[in-house]
Enzyme design. Structure first.
Site, PDB file in Angstrom:
ATOM      1  N   GLN A  43     -14.899   0.650 -18.093  1.00  0.00           N
ATOM      2  CA  GLN A  43     -14.341  -0.125 -19.199  1.00  0.00           C
ATOM      3  C   GLN A  43     -15.182  -0.047 -20.478  1.00  0.00           C
ATOM      4  O   GLN A  43     -14.681  -0.360 -21.557  1.00  0.00           O
ATOM      5  CB  GLN A  43     -14.150  -1.588 -18.777  1.00  0.00           C
ATOM      6  N   ASP A  76     -12.144   7.406 -22.171  1.00  0.00           N
ATOM      7  CA  ASP A  76     -12.929   8.583 -22.575  1.00  0.00           C
ATOM      8  C   ASP A  76     -14.125   8.197 -23.449  1.00  0.00           C
ATOM      9  O   ASP A  76     -15.210   8.750 -23.300  1.00  0.00           O
ATOM     10  CB  ASP A  76     -12.055   9.587 -23.344  1.00  0.00           C
ATOM     11  N   ARG A 101     -24.458  -8.536 -15.769  1.00  0.00           N
ATOM     12  CA  ARG A 101     -23.738  -7.902 -14.673  1.00  0.00           C
ATOM     13  C   ARG A 101     -23.032  -6.666 -15.220  1.00  0.00           C
ATOM     14  O   ARG A 101     -22.158  -6.766 -16.080  1.00  0.00           O
ATOM     15  CB  ARG A 101     -22.710  -8.855 -14.074  1.00  0.00           C
ATOM     16  N   HIS A 146     -17.093  -0.537  -9.249  1.00  0.00           N
ATOM     17  CA  HIS A 146     -16.076  -1.276 -10.008  1.00  0.00           C
ATOM     18  C   HIS A 146     -14.930  -0.301 -10.307  1.00  0.00           C
ATOM     19  O   HIS A 146     -14.633   0.003 -11.454  1.00  0.00           O
ATOM     20  CB  HIS A 146     -16.691  -1.879 -11.271  1.00  0.00           C
ATOM     21  N   GLU A 191     -13.908  -6.959  -6.533  1.00  0.00           N
ATOM     22  CA  GLU A 191     -12.533  -7.346  -6.265  1.00  0.00           C
ATOM     23  C   GLU A 191     -11.726  -6.304  -5.494  1.00  0.00           C
ATOM     24  O   GLU A 191     -10.765  -5.737  -6.029  1.00  0.00           O
ATOM     25  CB  GLU A 191     -11.805  -7.616  -7.592  1.00  0.00           C
ATOM     26  N   ASN A 332     -14.804 -13.924  -8.552  1.00  0.00           N
ATOM     27  CA  ASN A 332     -14.090 -13.824  -9.828  1.00  0.00           C
ATOM     28  C   ASN A 332     -12.839 -14.695  -9.782  1.00  0.00           C
ATOM     29  O   ASN A 332     -12.083 -14.633  -8.801  1.00  0.00           O
ATOM     30  CB  ASN A 332     -13.591 -12.397 -10.090  1.00  0.00           C
ATOM     31  N   TYR A 334      -9.721 -16.470 -12.646  1.00  0.00           N
ATOM     32  CA  TYR A 334      -9.278 -16.646 -14.033  1.00  0.00           C
ATOM     33  C   TYR A 334      -8.199 -17.697 -14.217  1.00  0.00           C
ATOM     34  O   TYR A 334      -8.100 -18.316 -15.255  1.00  0.00           O
ATOM     35  CB  TYR A 334      -8.717 -15.321 -14.578  1.00  0.00           C
ATOM     36  N   GLU A 399     -17.131 -13.293 -12.632  1.00  0.00           N
ATOM     37  CA  GLU A 399     -16.159 -13.105 -13.718  1.00  0.00           C
ATOM     38  C   GLU A 399     -15.322 -14.352 -13.924  1.00  0.00           C
ATOM     39  O   GLU A 399     -14.868 -14.973 -12.967  1.00  0.00           O
ATOM     40  CB  GLU A 399     -15.183 -11.957 -13.428  1.00  0.00           C
TER      41      GLU A 399
HETATM   42  C1  GBE Z   1     -10.855  -8.457 -13.145  1.00  0.00           C
HETATM   43  O1  GBE Z   1      -9.710  -8.390 -12.357  1.00  0.00           O
HETATM   44  C2  GBE Z   1     -11.572  -7.145 -13.176  1.00  0.00           C
HETATM   45  O2  GBE Z   1     -12.653  -7.160 -12.298  1.00  0.00           O
HETATM   46  C3  GBE Z   1     -12.030  -6.735 -14.557  1.00  0.00           C
HETATM   47  O3  GBE Z   1     -12.431  -5.402 -14.558  1.00  0.00           O
HETATM   48  C4  GBE Z   1     -10.922  -7.010 -15.527  1.00  0.00           C
HETATM   49  O4  GBE Z   1     -11.193  -6.505 -16.801  1.00  0.00           O
HETATM   50  C5  GBE Z   1     -10.735  -8.495 -15.575  1.00  0.00           C
HETATM   51  O5  GBE Z   1     -10.469  -9.021 -14.318  1.00  0.00           O
HETATM   52  C6  GBE Z   1      -9.603  -8.955 -16.468  1.00  0.00           C
HETATM   53  O6  GBE Z   1      -8.376  -8.521 -15.991  1.00  0.00           O
HETATM   54  O7  GBE Z   1       1.229  -7.091 -15.887  1.00  0.00           O
HETATM   55  O8  GBE Z   1       0.777  -9.146 -14.711  1.00  0.00           O
HETATM   56  O9  GBE Z   1       1.034  -7.064 -13.477  1.00  0.00           O
HETATM   57  C7  GBE Z   1      -1.864  -8.052 -13.895  1.00  0.00           C
HETATM   58  C8  GBE Z   1      -8.995  -9.613 -12.319  1.00  0.00           C
HETATM   59  C9  GBE Z   1      -3.234  -7.459 -13.917  1.00  0.00           C
HETATM   60  C10 GBE Z   1      -7.723  -9.494 -11.526  1.00  0.00           C
HETATM   61  C11 GBE Z   1      -5.076  -8.894 -13.994  1.00  0.00           C
HETATM   62  C12 GBE Z   1      -4.789  -7.411 -12.144  1.00  0.00           C
HETATM   63  C13 GBE Z   1      -6.086  -9.659 -13.228  1.00  0.00           C
HETATM   64  C14 GBE Z   1      -5.808  -8.180 -11.384  1.00  0.00           C
HETATM   65  C15 GBE Z   1      -1.066  -7.317 -14.908  1.00  0.00           C
HETATM   66  N1  GBE Z   1      -4.126  -8.272 -13.100  1.00  0.00           N
HETATM   67  N2  GBE Z   1      -6.756  -8.772 -12.302  1.00  0.00           N
HETATM   68  S1  GBE Z   1       0.608  -7.675 -14.722  1.00  0.00           S
END
Ligand code: GBE
Length: 495
Positions: A43, A76, A101, A146, A191, A332, A334, A399
């Site tokens: 990332q 990239d 981290r 990751h 994760e 993690n 959110y 996270e």
């Molecule tokens: C973490 O995943 C990751 O470890 C980190 O790399 C990432 O940047 C961060 O969270 C923020 O996302 O259109 O609803 O299907 C859902 C957290 C995408 C778990 C977001 C995938 C949360 C699992 C997109 N989810 N992620 S949609």
């Protein structure tokens, strides 16, 4: 606030005779609490093919299928942290971070995934980063994986292939040999519940393999074995000299039951066991998958006419190796969803196996992404769930963060962090959860995987239109710096 604090002290009056720590007010972090920020290699690093780095499954997928990204965005160049890591360390210093981290890119160290080529330039890069962090009194918290698997290992099937556990073990050995003298906090995987999806559906998570309800469980099985092997290796060959700690980062949303009907309470338990327990139960409880997961996947597999379960089984020897294979639980989280009992989704699939239907309560405050609603009280509940189910392990929140469209005066992010950290502190100081650290996601605006650069998680803004990739602190960076300096969250977030 004053009343609340004194009430809290009164309740803990007896315990206070035994533990001086409880003289703390509810908005204060325990002494030694590790506050910092987080990123991951793909990332932020860029330099995807520089200095001998091999191709990862994310390089491969977003090059072959730019339509799986947002506007063709890929990693990239990203934040160009491969060249600008000193600016990242400077930002961490300004933040007053005690820990950083970050993750190590496996194909930057081992371009083919194996020991045939060990890329010294990659080792130098992480040595430079680690040394600069330590010079600035910032402890590295290192994720070994990751999500950026060497593409060379995907050509042999990737995580569903059990041999990947042995490749991962050898990679980990290289990391301990080269960095273990200075890195004291390791997590094996970030994760896994999210990245094993790369073996169930196409168009999202790399490597975009369509084996829904099958590939994801095979990958799960290898990942848990790989984790445990690395833990045992550390125990046997490195712990006595390096004295570090190893965990695994697991993650889940909180799930609020739709109502108090028995079947919906059972659905809440099931979804948490399928999302978190799938990985946490073997490692932190008893060496095996949660009973409800075992039973449902086995039954569904049988009903589908299969001669075997889609979820493999551990041998007794593997169970012994896996059980207790961690020094701490990294976590993690959110957001929060609502859950009810339902047979819902494609057959076969993980979603159908869970026996649940999940959705967002649209009255909960939104963010810059549909998947992230701001539900601070859910954070306290999920921390308490983890702390109750896995009571013997300290919890490191690796996270937690907020998504918006990139404004420098990011009041939404400030409000999120203020409220979520307040709920975490209630879990610690009022409920007794043993949380030892917190790294905000993310230090920098970065490649949000399939969502590209359009949506932002950073407390530092990154100018993706400039080759300098200039870092600028947002309002949230000084807000967090205040919290980190005072080791407390402003009282207004507790009312
Ligand atoms: C973490 O995943 C990751 O470890 C980190 O790399 C990432 O940047 C961060 O969270 C923020 O996302 O259109 O609803 O299907 C859902 C957290 C995408 C778990 C977001 C995938 C949360 C699992 C997109 N989810 N992620 S949609």
């Amino acid at each position: 606030m004053a009343a609340r604090v004194s009430l809290y002290l009164e309740i803990l009056g007896v315990a206070c005779l035994l533990a001086t720590a409880c003289a703390r007010e509810v908005n204060q972090f325990p002494e030694g609490f590790l506050l910092g920020a987080a990123t991951s290699s793909y990332q932020i690093e860029g330099a995807w093919n520089e200095d001998g780095k091999g191709e990862s499954i994310w390089d491969h997928m977003l090059h072959e299928h730019p339509e799986y990204g947002n506007n063709g965005d890929n990693g990239d160049v990203a934040c160009d942290s491969y060249h600008k890591y000193a600016e990242d360390v400077q930002a961490l210093k300004e933040l007053g971070a005690k820990v950083y981290r970050f993750s190590i890119s496996w194909p930057r160290i081992l371009p083919n995934g194996d020991l045939d080529v060990i890329n010294q330039a990659g080792i130098d890069y992480y040595n430079n980063l680690i040394n600069l962090l330590l010079e600035n009194d910032i402890q590295p918290v290192v994720t070994m994986y990751h999500w950026d698997l060497p593409q060379a290992l995907q050509y042999i099937g990737g995580w569903p292939n059990p041999i990947l556990a042995d490749y991962f073990l050898e990679y980990a050995r290289v990391l301990f040999d080269n960095f273990g003298d200075r890195v004291k906090w390791w997590t094996t995987f970030n994760e896994p519940i999210t990245f094993v999806r790369g073996y169930s559906t196409s168009g999202g998570q790399a490597p975009s393999q369509k084996a829904r309800g099958i590939g994801n469980y095979l990958a799960t099985h290898t990942v848990i074995r790989a984790h445990a092997k690395v833990y045992r290796l550390y125990d046997e060959q490195y712990r006595s000299t390096q004295n570090g700690r190893i965990g695994i980062t697991v993650g889940t949303n909180w799930y609020e039951p739709y109502n108090d009907e028995e079947e919906n309470l059972a659905a809440q338990e099931r979804i948490l066991q399928f999302e978190l327990g799938l990985f946490a139960n073997p490692i932190f409880v008893d060496g095996d998958y949660p009973a409800v997961v075992r039973e449902r996947v086995d039954n569904n597999s049988r009903a589908e006419g299969r001669p075997r379960s889609r979820l493999p089984s551990f041998t007794d020897e593997e169970k012994r190796m896996i059980n207790g294979s961690a020094d701490f639980l990294a976590f993690n989280s959110y957001t929060t969803m609502v859950v009810r009992s339902a047979e819902f989704g494609f057959s076969p699939s993980w979603g159908r196996d869970t026996g649940t239907y999940r959705w967002y309560n649209l009255s909960w405050p939104a963010s810059g992404a549909t998947w992230l609603r701001v539900v601070p009280w859910g954070f306290r509940k999920v921390i308490n769930w983890v702390s109750t189910r896995y009571p013997n392990y300290p919890i490191f929140i690796t996270e937690n963060g907020y998504i918006d469209s990139g404004e420098l005066d990011d009041q939404g992010r400030i409000s999120y962090y203020g409220q979520y950290m307040a709920e975490m502190l209630k879990a610690i100081n009022e409920d007794g959860a043993n949380v030892i650290g917190y790294t905000a996601w993310s230090l920098l605006d970065n490649l949000e995987w399939n969502s590209g650069y359009e949506v932002k998680f950073g407390i530092y803004h990154v100018d993706f239109n400039s080759t300098e990739r200039t870092r600028t602190p947002k309002a949230s960076a000084s807000f967090l710096a205040g919290i980190y300096r005072n080791m407390s969250v402003p009282e207004e977030y507790f009312t």
